[in-house]
Write an enzyme that holds these catalytic residues in place. Sequence first.
Site, PDB file in Angstrom:
ATOM      1  N   ASP A  51      -0.629  -2.015  -1.405  1.00 30.37           N
ATOM      2  CA  ASP A  51       0.095  -2.707  -2.476  1.00 30.37           C
ATOM      3  C   ASP A  51       0.467  -4.127  -2.070  1.00 30.37           C
ATOM      4  O   ASP A  51       0.441  -5.043  -2.893  1.00 30.37           O
ATOM      5  CB  ASP A  51       1.370  -1.942  -2.847  1.00 30.37           C
ATOM      6  CG  ASP A  51       1.081  -0.569  -3.417  1.00 30.37           C
ATOM      7  OD1 ASP A  51      -0.034  -0.334  -3.909  1.00 30.37           O
ATOM      8  OD2 ASP A  51       1.991   0.288  -3.354  1.00 30.37           O
ATOM      9  N   ASP A  64       3.099   6.106  -0.714  1.00 29.06           N
ATOM     10  CA  ASP A  64       3.953   4.918  -0.604  1.00 29.06           C
ATOM     11  C   ASP A  64       5.042   5.210   0.418  1.00 29.06           C
ATOM     12  O   ASP A  64       5.450   6.364   0.585  1.00 29.06           O
ATOM     13  CB  ASP A  64       4.588   4.577  -1.956  1.00 29.06           C
ATOM     14  CG  ASP A  64       3.581   4.032  -2.955  1.00 29.06           C
ATOM     15  OD1 ASP A  64       2.554   3.477  -2.528  1.00 29.06           O
ATOM     16  OD2 ASP A  64       3.828   4.149  -4.169  1.00 29.06           O
TER      17      ASP A  64
END
Length: 172
Positions: free
Chosen positions: A141, A125
């Site tokens: 995401d 991330d």
Amino acid sequence: MKKVFMRYILPILGVIGVVLLDQWTKYLTVTKIGDSRIVLWENVFELVYVKNNGMAWGMLQNQQWLFIVMTPIVLIFMVWFYVKMPYEKKFLPMRILEVMLAGGAIGNLLDRMFRGEFCQGHVVDMFYFKAINFPVFNVADIGVTCGAIVMCILWIFYYKDEDFNKWKKSNS
């Protein structure tokens, strides 16, 4: 041939495009950011490298096996759903959202399978909205979350009963 290209090949290329964009941004994050952070907008938005062993918002930490088993099952259902969907202009938004969802799911699945020990990896991330302390997320995401939210909105507010009746008739 145009029909096959528009219905199947173009969406497959779209999924591949989402996966490649996701993996490229993750590669850049790992190789260029590492332990540092890049402040793009002071106290608002930063790029950071976070290893996520769970799913959204850190839920279900260290349950990679669950995601590795469930993701292909969900993808099979999505392909079935896509193929059964009437091929009409009205359903184009739903088709685009399916491409986003599938690309995002595959992008994160690849991380879980191949980043770190086989099938025990983490998701990379990198996007952090510091101003609201939003959980760090990635391109995959965005595809999954935005795709799912917009799909729900379309199901509730855009598509009507007669649209679903067409769906049933086209599959009879």
